[in-house]
Structure formats: C-alpha cells, structure tokens
Design an enzyme around this catalytic site. Structure first.
Site, PDB file in Angstrom:
ATOM      1  N   GLU A  24       6.065  -1.996   5.270  1.00  0.00           N
ATOM      2  CA  GLU A  24       7.299  -2.588   4.759  1.00  0.00           C
ATOM      3  C   GLU A  24       7.943  -1.756   3.665  1.00  0.00           C
ATOM      4  OE1 GLU A  24       8.955  -6.863   2.956  1.00  0.00           O
ATOM      5  OE2 GLU A  24       6.888  -6.705   3.685  1.00  0.00           O
TER       6      GLU A  24
ATOM      7  N   GLU B  97      -2.532  -8.385   3.205  1.00  0.00           N
ATOM      8  CA  GLU B  97      -1.813  -7.381   2.435  1.00  0.00           C
ATOM      9  C   GLU B  97      -2.789  -6.641   1.522  1.00  0.00           C
ATOM     10  OE1 GLU B  97       1.429  -8.974   0.210  1.00  0.00           O
ATOM     11  OE2 GLU B  97       2.322 -10.012   1.920  1.00  0.00           O
TER      12      GLU B  97
ATOM     13  N   ASP C 206       3.985 -15.742   5.560  1.00  0.00           N
ATOM     14  CA  ASP C 206       4.079 -16.492   4.305  1.00  0.00           C
ATOM     15  C   ASP C 206       5.497 -16.428   3.749  1.00  0.00           C
ATOM     16  OD1 ASP C 206       4.086 -13.877   3.371  1.00  0.00           O
ATOM     17  OD2 ASP C 206       2.293 -14.088   2.132  1.00  0.00           O
TER      18      ASP C 206
END
Length: 264
Positions: free
Chosen positions: A181, A114, A45
C-alpha cells in the site's frame, strides 16, 4: 464453479494474469462482486472508517471482523475470501492463532496481517497450523500514529531496501500473498519482481500482480475522503455491476492504476 483457492491466485501471477480484489462487508455486495468475477474479496478493517465512521481502523475488533466475515461468506461462491486481523489481535503468536482460527471458522480462506519481518515467527506458526497468510507492507493503517499519518512509504532508498527485504522475509516465512500500500511505482515493481507470491497493490502502481480498492472508494460513496490512489467507477456508468466490471477490466488490461492514481 468452485471457489478460487490461493493456488488459483498464485497461478494467475505465474501466468502473468492480473488479479482483481475489492473489500466487502455484507452478503449482498459480496454476492454482486462474486457474480461479476472478482478474484478476491477482503473483509477489511477499513470497515472502521467506511461503515463505523471512525477516523482510523484502530477501533475495529476481532468480533467486528468475524461478524462481517460470516456475512460475506454467505454471499460468495467463487471468490477467495480474506479477512483482516485487526489492531492488536496478533500481538503474540498464541493470540494470533486463536484469533485466526476464529476468522477461519467464520468463513475466511486466508487472514491478513500488517507488519514486517517481526511477524515471521507468527506467520510460520500459522502456516504449520493450516492458516494461509497474506502480509501487508508499505502504508500499514494500524501503524498510522507511528508513521505520523497516512503517508507514502518507501521514498527514501534505505526505507525502500528495507521494505523489499521485509517482503522477502514474509514470503520465506510462509506468507502466500502480499498487499502493498502507498509506495512509489518503482518500488511496487521491485517488490512484485522480487517475490514469487502475488503482490496486490493499493496505491503501489500498475506493475503489481493485482489491485485492490475499498468498495466505498470504488463506488465514490466514502464518508471521509477519496484517496489519490482510488477511482470512482460508479460515476462513469451509473450502475454498480457495470462499475465492478469496469474495474476488473481496467485491472486486467493494466489501464488502472494510471499515473494520476500512483506515486513517484
């Protein structure tokens, strides 16, 4: 050569072989990355920022991801293709099942979500329905407003412990891979050591089982800015194919990410 499966990617971790991954959004770049031997291609995305020029990823729709997944799939014969579930496309299990089915039908071999242990029921439901799942912890860009910006996560001991617990919960629920991340190097190692599934880092240190970069960052052509955790591989050689080969080689030999691309 047949396309890589999640079993092939998991075997690389078991054999202590590093995994290389890049984002792609069209058939041409996907084919180039595939031909150079990339393990995983993610339709991220991130396209909201690098293709559409938006300030974040929140405006990306399931139709956007579906379109780009179809395009990427047409260029790939060997790499594993993973597609992001965009913002609010997996708010409920039933909504997730419908949207994940759409991405799989358009060429994904796995979907990425996520979030932490609140996703365990959804992940378990996807697993029994035949949809492989990649989790995503640490800096989760879809939660940028909750996090207060694009900030390193897990620097506090309690937050780090919670992240490790969430990672374990996602694996136990059925996630077969994890993207991690923007966390400190030591935390990246903790997570990779705690899980049996591959942990793919982006700004999470060299000890992760693999590395992923946004292709525009790796080629130094991002419209907004170059993240600290990225590296412009095109600048060193002036050739896109060689840049990809150099990225794969540095990931394989654990020379990327270096200290300058990592967080303490």
């Amino acid at each position: 050569m047949k396309a890589k499966s999640i079993a092939d990617i998991q075997a690389k971790k078991a054999n202590d072989e590093k995994i290389s991954a890049l984002t792609a959004y069209d058939a041409s770049f996907a084919q180039l990355f595939d031909q150079e031997g990339i393990d995983i291609i993610l339709i991220g995305d991130s396209l909201g920022m690098v293709l559409q020029g938006q300030p974040d990823t929140l405006g990306v729709s399931i139709d956007d991801i579906s379109y780009h997944t179809r395009s990427v799939r047409r260029g790939v014969t060997q790499a594993m293709v993973v597609a992001d579930m965009p913002f609010m496309s997996y708010a409920t299990p039933e909504q997730t099942y419908q949207n994940a089915a759409k991405l799989m039908a358009n060429g994904a071999s796995m979907v990425k979500l996520e979030g932490g242990d609140w996703l365990t029921e959804t992940i378990a439901g996807l697993k029994v329905r035949g949809v492989p799942v990649c989790g995503h912890l640490g800096l989760t860009p879809q939660s940028v407003h909750v996090l207060g910006g694009f900030k390193v996560q897990g620097r506090q001991a309690a937050q780090a412990d919670e992240l490790v617990e969430s990672a374990i919960a996602l694996e136990q629920a059925g996630a077969q891979m994890l993207v991690l991340e923007c966390v400190p190097v030591a935390l990246g190692k903790r997570v990779a050591d705690a899980l049996t599934i591959p942990v793919i880092g982006i700004g999470a240190g060299v000890h992760c089982d693999g590395q992923i970069l946004v292709m525009h960052d790796m080629l130094g052509v991002s419209a907004n800015y170059m993240p600290k955790f990225s590296k412009n591989y095109l600048a060193d050689c002036g050739d896109v194919r060689q840049a990809v080969r150099n990225f794969i080689d540095e990931v394989t030999h654990q020379t990327f990410p270096g200290e300058q691309h990592s967080f303490n």
